[in-house]
Design a protein around this motif. Structure first.
Motif, mmCIF file in Angstrom:
data_model
loop_
_atom_site.group_PDB
_atom_site.id
_atom_site.type_symbol
_atom_site.label_atom_id
_atom_site.label_comp_id
_atom_site.label_asym_id
_atom_site.label_seq_id
_atom_site.Cartn_x
_atom_site.Cartn_y
_atom_site.Cartn_z
ATOM 1 N N ARG A 93 4.828 4.903 -15.359
ATOM 2 C CA ARG A 93 4.971 3.593 -16.005
ATOM 3 C C ARG A 93 5.108 2.456 -14.995
ATOM 4 N NH1 ARG A 93 3.413 5.849 -20.697
ATOM 5 N NH2 ARG A 93 5.079 6.818 -21.912
ATOM 6 N N HIS A 94 5.810 2.742 -13.893
ATOM 7 C CA HIS A 94 6.126 1.697 -12.929
ATOM 8 C C HIS A 94 5.926 2.216 -11.513
ATOM 9 C CE1 HIS A 94 7.938 -1.144 -15.808
ATOM 10 N NE2 HIS A 94 8.428 -0.083 -16.408
ATOM 11 N N ASN A 95 5.808 1.247 -10.606
ATOM 12 C CA ASN A 95 5.855 1.560 -9.179
ATOM 13 C C ASN A 95 7.312 1.596 -8.710
ATOM 14 O OD1 ASN A 95 2.923 1.538 -8.667
ATOM 15 N ND2 ASN A 95 3.086 -0.648 -9.121
ATOM 16 N N ILE A 96 7.502 2.108 -7.521
ATOM 17 C CA ILE A 96 8.862 2.251 -6.998
ATOM 18 C C ILE A 96 9.527 0.890 -6.832
ATOM 19 C CG2 ILE A 96 10.219 3.049 -5.029
ATOM 20 C CD1 ILE A 96 8.239 5.301 -4.667
ATOM 21 N N THR A 97 8.770 -0.100 -6.371
ATOM 22 C CA THR A 97 9.356 -1.429 -6.182
ATOM 23 C C THR A 97 9.740 -2.066 -7.511
ATOM 24 O OG1 THR A 97 7.091 -2.288 -6.101
ATOM 25 C CG2 THR A 97 8.202 -1.889 -4.001
ATOM 26 N N ARG A 130 10.823 6.439 -14.869
ATOM 27 C CA ARG A 130 9.742 5.459 -15.002
ATOM 28 C C ARG A 130 8.638 5.698 -13.998
ATOM 29 N NH1 ARG A 130 9.756 4.483 -19.442
ATOM 30 N NH2 ARG A 130 8.774 2.429 -19.295
ATOM 31 N N VAL A 131 9.032 6.120 -12.795
ATOM 32 C CA VAL A 131 8.034 6.430 -11.771
ATOM 33 C C VAL A 131 7.358 7.757 -12.071
ATOM 34 C CG1 VAL A 131 7.665 6.748 -9.290
ATOM 35 C CG2 VAL A 131 9.362 5.100 -10.096
ATOM 36 N N ALA A 155 0.830 -1.210 0.000
ATOM 37 C CA ALA A 155 0.000 0.000 0.000
ATOM 38 C C ALA A 155 0.864 1.260 0.000
ATOM 39 C CB ALA A 155 -0.928 -0.021 1.213
ATOM 40 N N ILE A 156 1.950 1.248 0.777
ATOM 41 C CA ILE A 156 2.858 2.410 0.785
ATOM 42 C C ILE A 156 3.510 2.586 -0.581
ATOM 43 C CG2 ILE A 156 4.988 3.312 1.805
ATOM 44 C CD1 ILE A 156 4.182 1.915 4.411
ATOM 45 N N ASP A 157 3.883 1.473 -1.215
ATOM 46 C CA ASP A 157 4.498 1.540 -2.540
ATOM 47 C C ASP A 157 3.548 2.162 -3.557
ATOM 48 O OD1 ASP A 157 6.211 0.988 -4.751
ATOM 49 O OD2 ASP A 157 5.077 -0.844 -5.137
ATOM 50 N N LEU A 158 2.284 1.745 -3.554
ATOM 51 C CA LEU A 158 1.308 2.300 -4.494
ATOM 52 C C LEU A 158 1.058 3.780 -4.227
ATOM 53 C CD1 LEU A 158 -1.269 -0.637 -4.600
ATOM 54 C CD2 LEU A 158 0.504 -0.105 -6.261
ATOM 55 N N TRP A 159 1.001 4.145 -2.953
ATOM 56 C CA TRP A 159 0.734 5.545 -2.603
ATOM 57 C C TRP A 159 1.897 6.444 -3.021
ATOM 58 C CZ3 TRP A 159 3.083 8.728 1.230
ATOM 59 C CH2 TRP A 159 2.428 9.943 1.436
ATOM 60 N N LEU A 160 3.125 6.031 -2.707
ATOM 61 C CA LEU A 160 4.285 6.836 -3.075
ATOM 62 C C LEU A 160 4.456 6.910 -4.587
ATOM 63 C CD1 LEU A 160 6.975 5.776 -0.436
ATOM 64 C CD2 LEU A 160 5.812 7.986 -0.618
ATOM 65 N N SER A 161 4.205 5.802 -5.278
ATOM 66 C CA SER A 161 4.344 5.808 -6.728
ATOM 67 C C SER A 161 3.363 6.778 -7.370
ATOM 68 C CB SER A 161 4.115 4.392 -7.278
ATOM 69 O OG SER A 161 5.034 3.479 -6.706
ATOM 70 N N LYS A 162 2.165 6.838 -6.835
ATOM 71 C CA LYS A 162 1.189 7.794 -7.382
ATOM 72 C C LYS A 162 1.572 9.224 -7.055
ATOM 73 C CE LYS A 162 -3.776 8.409 -7.935
ATOM 74 N NZ LYS A 162 -5.126 7.908 -7.551
#
Length: 270
Positions: free
Chosen positions: A234-238, A229-230, A87-94
């Motif tokens: 295009r991509h998430n941080i992970t 990419r982020v 969830a943190i990865d998706l939030w930061l990526s957005k």
């Protein structure tokens, strides 16, 4: 003189009918109920089905959950930690996808980010490597360039296999306007640009004699390609982080499988 059986039955019948006539339907229904068993009566069955014991048993049977649902209701610590990190990865990526659309906060820099995207694409790198291989006039240069071509092809194969196995969708805020995509490019894990940037930069730093400013620019290029990419969504941080790690390890695999005139003489004889 004893009464005959017919007289006795007639007397009983008359008394029953008189009782029914004198007392009305109430006595007749009570007589029928007295002859009908409790379990066979519809009202009795209804009352039995509505009894507290029956209701409690039915609720208990409905509340029994299968083993899978019980495991979901009681997740492990690792499962909770993994979902929290996701969830943190998706939030930061957005939050960092500031160039995903023209109306975003950094939307004016989107053309520059797309140019950086092309610089890390596999097709320009493979085309450039083939041209250098054609123009190479020494055996040592051909050996380095041939192994770079081998590394690029190996990167495409490994990234495609991992993407097809994981099948993680790209971020929802991504716009599919990428340069020269294939069917597997609809998945995002890992970032192929990040793996390629990490592997190519490590390869060139180890096999080419470069000045210090050029070496710094090469490392900065790899980081910027991954971070773009982020920013483009295009991509998430992970995806990018794992791509850098995978590209770094891919170079070690290329070094282990290094192609030389002694190992593959047929390629160098061409």
């Amino acid at each position: 003189m004893m009464p005959s059986p017919r007289t006795t039955r007639a007397t009983v019948g008359n008394s029953t009918s008189s009782a029914t006539t004198s007392n009305g339907k109430f006595e007749f229904s009570s007589l029928v109920n007295s002859r009908t068993p409790l379990s066979d009566s519809p009202s009795a069955r209804l009352r039995a089905s509505e009894s507290p014991v029956r209701r409690k048993d039915s609720l208990t049977s409905q509340q029994v959950l299968p083993e899978e649902d019980c495991m979901k209701l009681n997740p492990s610590f690792l499962g909770i930690a993994f979902r929290s990190l996701l969830a943190i990865d998706l939030w930061l990526s957005k939050r960092f996808g500031v160039c995903a659309e023209e109306h975003c906060s950094w939307g004016s820099a989107r053309p520059l980010m797309k140019l950086i995207e092309v610089s890390g694409h596999g097709i320009p790198w493979i085309a450039g490597t083939l041209y250098c291989l054609y123009k190479s006039d020494s055996l040592a240069a051909q050996e380095v360039v041939l192994n770079l071509l081998f590394a690029l092809i190996l990167d495409l194969i490994l990234v495609g296999l991992v993407k097809g196995a994981v099948k993680r969708r790209r971020p929802t805020h991504n716009r599919m306007d990428m340069f020269a995509t294939f069917s597997v490019d609809k998945y995002s894990f890992p970032s192929g640009h990040a793996t390629r940037a990490a592997m190519v930069s490590r390869f060139l730093l180890n096999h080419l004699v470069l000045a210090i400013p050029v070496r710094v620019l090469l490392m900065l290029w790899a980081v910027i390609v991954g971070f773009s990419r982020v920013m483009l969504g295009r991509h998430n941080i992970t995806d990018v982080a794992f791509g850098f790690l995978m590209g770094y390890m891919q170079y070690s695999l290329v070094e282990y499988l290094w192609l030389s005139p002694s190992t593959v003489p047929a390629l160098f004889s061409l």
